[in-house]
Design a protein around this motif. Structure first.
Motif, PDB file in Angstrom:
ATOM      1  N   TRP A 143       0.809  -1.215   0.000  1.00 30.28           N
ATOM      2  CA  TRP A 143       0.000   0.000   0.000  1.00 30.28           C
ATOM      3  C   TRP A 143       0.846   1.270   0.000  1.00 30.28           C
ATOM      4  CZ3 TRP A 143      -4.626   1.574  -1.218  1.00 30.28           C
ATOM      5  CH2 TRP A 143      -4.970   2.893  -0.924  1.00 30.28           C
TER       6      TRP A 143
ATOM      7  N   GLN B 230     -11.450   8.097   8.060  1.00 27.58           N
ATOM      8  CA  GLN B 230     -10.069   8.349   8.478  1.00 27.58           C
ATOM      9  C   GLN B 230      -9.330   9.338   7.587  1.00 27.58           C
ATOM     10  OE1 GLN B 230      -7.579   5.044   9.457  1.00 27.58           O
ATOM     11  NE2 GLN B 230      -9.151   3.965  10.633  1.00 27.58           N
ATOM     12  N   THR B 231      -9.696   9.418   6.314  1.00 26.06           N
ATOM     13  CA  THR B 231      -8.969  10.301   5.393  1.00 26.06           C
ATOM     14  C   THR B 231      -9.764  11.532   5.004  1.00 26.06           C
ATOM     15  OG1 THR B 231      -9.796   9.228   3.372  1.00 26.06           O
ATOM     16  CG2 THR B 231      -7.850   8.254   4.432  1.00 26.06           C
TER      17      THR B 231
ATOM     18  N   PHE C 121     -13.806   2.015   6.165  1.00 30.80           N
ATOM     19  CA  PHE C 121     -13.361   3.015   7.137  1.00 30.80           C
ATOM     20  C   PHE C 121     -12.676   4.212   6.488  1.00 30.80           C
ATOM     21  CE2 PHE C 121      -9.747   0.449   6.110  1.00 30.80           C
ATOM     22  CZ  PHE C 121      -8.685   1.343   6.118  1.00 30.80           C
ATOM     23  N   VAL C 122     -12.309   4.110   5.223  1.00 32.01           N
ATOM     24  CA  VAL C 122     -11.415   5.089   4.584  1.00 32.01           C
ATOM     25  C   VAL C 122     -11.986   6.499   4.627  1.00 32.01           C
ATOM     26  CG1 VAL C 122     -10.438   5.775   2.366  1.00 32.01           C
ATOM     27  CG2 VAL C 122     -10.256   3.404   3.119  1.00 32.01           C
ATOM     28  N   ARG C 123     -13.244   6.632   4.362  1.00 33.85           N
ATOM     29  CA  ARG C 123     -13.823   7.982   4.316  1.00 33.85           C
ATOM     30  C   ARG C 123     -13.699   8.675   5.665  1.00 33.85           C
ATOM     31  NH1 ARG C 123     -19.810   8.091   2.199  1.00 33.85           N
ATOM     32  NH2 ARG C 123     -19.997   6.779   4.048  1.00 33.85           N
TER      33      ARG C 123
ATOM     34  N   ARG D 238      -4.317  -0.177   5.007  1.00 33.49           N
ATOM     35  CA  ARG D 238      -3.297   0.760   5.485  1.00 33.49           C
ATOM     36  C   ARG D 238      -3.488   2.184   4.934  1.00 33.49           C
ATOM     37  NH1 ARG D 238       2.546  -1.843   4.838  1.00 33.49           N
ATOM     38  NH2 ARG D 238       3.024  -0.237   6.389  1.00 33.49           N
ATOM     39  N   ALA D 239      -4.662   2.454   4.371  1.00 34.20           N
ATOM     40  CA  ALA D 239      -4.889   3.782   3.798  1.00 34.20           C
ATOM     41  C   ALA D 239      -4.895   4.872   4.858  1.00 34.20           C
ATOM     42  CB  ALA D 239      -6.202   3.800   3.025  1.00 34.20           C
ATOM     43  N   GLY D 240      -5.323   4.551   6.074  1.00 39.11           N
ATOM     44  CA  GLY D 240      -5.287   5.549   7.134  1.00 39.11           C
ATOM     45  C   GLY D 240      -3.877   5.854   7.582  1.00 39.11           C
ATOM     46  N   GLU D 241      -2.980   4.849   7.497  1.00 40.12           N
ATOM     47  CA  GLU D 241      -1.583   5.022   7.878  1.00 40.12           C
ATOM     48  C   GLU D 241      -0.790   5.746   6.803  1.00 40.12           C
ATOM     49  OE1 GLU D 241       2.222   2.149   9.123  1.00 40.12           O
ATOM     50  OE2 GLU D 241       0.241   1.284   8.633  1.00 40.12           O
TER      51      GLU D 241
ATOM     52  N   PRO E 212      -2.061   7.783   3.806  1.00 38.19           N
ATOM     53  CA  PRO E 212      -3.069   8.378   2.920  1.00 38.19           C
ATOM     54  C   PRO E 212      -2.437   8.954   1.663  1.00 38.19           C
ATOM     55  CG  PRO E 212      -2.611   9.844   4.749  1.00 38.19           C
ATOM     56  CD  PRO E 212      -1.845   8.585   5.023  1.00 38.19           C
TER      57      PRO E 212
ATOM     58  N   TYR F 126     -11.301   7.325  -3.460  1.00 40.19           N
ATOM     59  CA  TYR F 126     -10.921   5.933  -3.216  1.00 40.19           C
ATOM     60  C   TYR F 126     -11.992   5.034  -3.839  1.00 40.19           C
ATOM     61  CZ  TYR F 126      -7.336   7.452   0.118  1.00 40.19           C
ATOM     62  OH  TYR F 126      -6.228   8.026   0.707  1.00 40.19           O
TER      63      TYR F 126
END
Length: 350
Positions: A23, A129-130, A125-127, A69-72, A74, A85
């Motif tokens: 990622w 967290q990012t 969860f992406v929306r 791992r998109a929150g880690e 971005p 996304y």
């Protein structure tokens, strides 16, 4: 092309299902490619799919669906409002698509409701967290066995979460899932369309109005041959310019009247296009299609010059034999063969 605000371009998908990428590396690729696109076309959206099953190693993460791992890490674009996304997710019939171990959640006792936790863990969860928009870039399922309840649950979950879905695909040849058209490419799959009808819809024509149509000539506007120039005996493929191609038609074919169209003629990169012909569609009620011009008849043979004046000598002698007129080359026309035969026959008759 040639415009920073093309009316028919929604956005670009950086790469389809990068299953072999980690990622953090993938986020860097999307950032560099996306920023370059925005330099050339600032109005474009940039869609980023997920990766595959590694890392982290997890059962059942399909190609394009891993955003864990998109929150880690971005993705950071020069214009953050253009990032979307777009994970991919498929039903049980494609559960082994990513060549990972077959997931157990398709056989869970609480299936399909248990899928909600899986989708949330993989990408839902992406929306939050990012802060970037999230849309399901591809989703599909064969309706046999557990595919139908899986798709029904996905549609309910996406609707509740206010997520859009790009359903894949129109084609009935979509491997393992089929399409929204049956094998004849004409009949819709009413079962799938009935499920998809529950999704909220957007009137995209109001967001992206089409450019004005080119004005047609007076006559029957529903006649495809109206306003075109007949180029017989030439053929469509002899035309080099697209603008000239789309204004021409020809009868120089055993298939009858063909209209010239600019179309791809060979697959591959880059796509090759040229002028080609196809049968003209029947005209709608209105004026009849223009008839091709009738070629003119070949010119008559030139007359012999009159005999020279004065008495013949001796008085009863026949007139002198005059040389035949020179043969003229036949013009390049639909009558070329006939004209050539006629001139040859005239010479033999002399």
């Amino acid at each position: 092309r040639g415009s920073s605000r093309p009316w028919n371009l929604l956005g670009i998908d950086v790469l389809n299902e990068p299953f072999g990428q980690e990622w953090d590396d993938w986020a860097d690729v999307v950032q560099r490619v996306g920023n370059h696109v925005l330099e050339l076309c600032p109005s474009s959206l940039v869609f980023a799919q997920g990766t595959g099953s590694l890392p982290p190693k997890e059962k059942g993460v399909q190609w394009g669906g891993n955003m864990i791992r998109a929150g880690e890490f971005p993705i950071a674009l020069s214009n953050e409002s253009k990032l979307v996304y777009a994970p991919h997710v498929y039903g049980p019939s494609l559960s082994t698509r990513s060549h990972a171990e077959k997931p157990e959640y398709f056989s869970d006792a609480d299936f399909p409701q248990s899928m909600r936790d899986i989708w949330t863990h993989h990408f839902g969860f992406v929306r939050g967290q990012t802060g970037a928009p999230l849309v399901i870039g591809e989703a599909a399922a064969a309706l046999a066995n557990r595919g139908k309840p899986w798709l029904e649950e996905l549609i309910r979950w996406a609707t509740e979460e206010h997520l859009g879905i790009f359903y894949s695909a129109l084609s009935p040849e979509a491997g393992g899932v089929g399409g929204v058209l049956l094998d004849d490419w004409t009949t819709p799959d009413v079962g799938k369309l009935g499920l998809l009808r529950a999704l909220p819809a957007t009137n995209v024509s109001a967001l992206f109005p089409a450019p004005p149509r080119r004005p047609r000539s007076a006559g029957n506007p529903l006649c495809e041959t109206e306003g075109r120039k007949v180029i017989t005996p030439n053929r469509c493929f002899e035309i080099q310019e697209r603008e000239d191609c789309e204004k021409a038609m020809t009868a120089a074919s055993a298939k009858g009247m063909l209209v010239c169209v600019w179309a791809p003629v060979m697959a591959g990169e880059p796509i090759q296009t040229r002028c080609t012909g196809r049968p003209a569609r029947p005209c709608a009620p209105g004026l009849p299609p223009p008839a091709p011009p009738v070629p003119s008849s070949p010119p008559p043979p030139p007359p012999h010059p009159p005999p020279p004046p004065g008495p013949r000598w001796p008085p009863n002698a026949p007139p002198p034999l005059l040389p035949p007129p020179p043969l003229q080359p036949a013009a390049y026309s639909p009558w070329r063969m006939g004209g050539t035969v006629w001139l040859a026959a005239g010479a033999l008759a002399l």
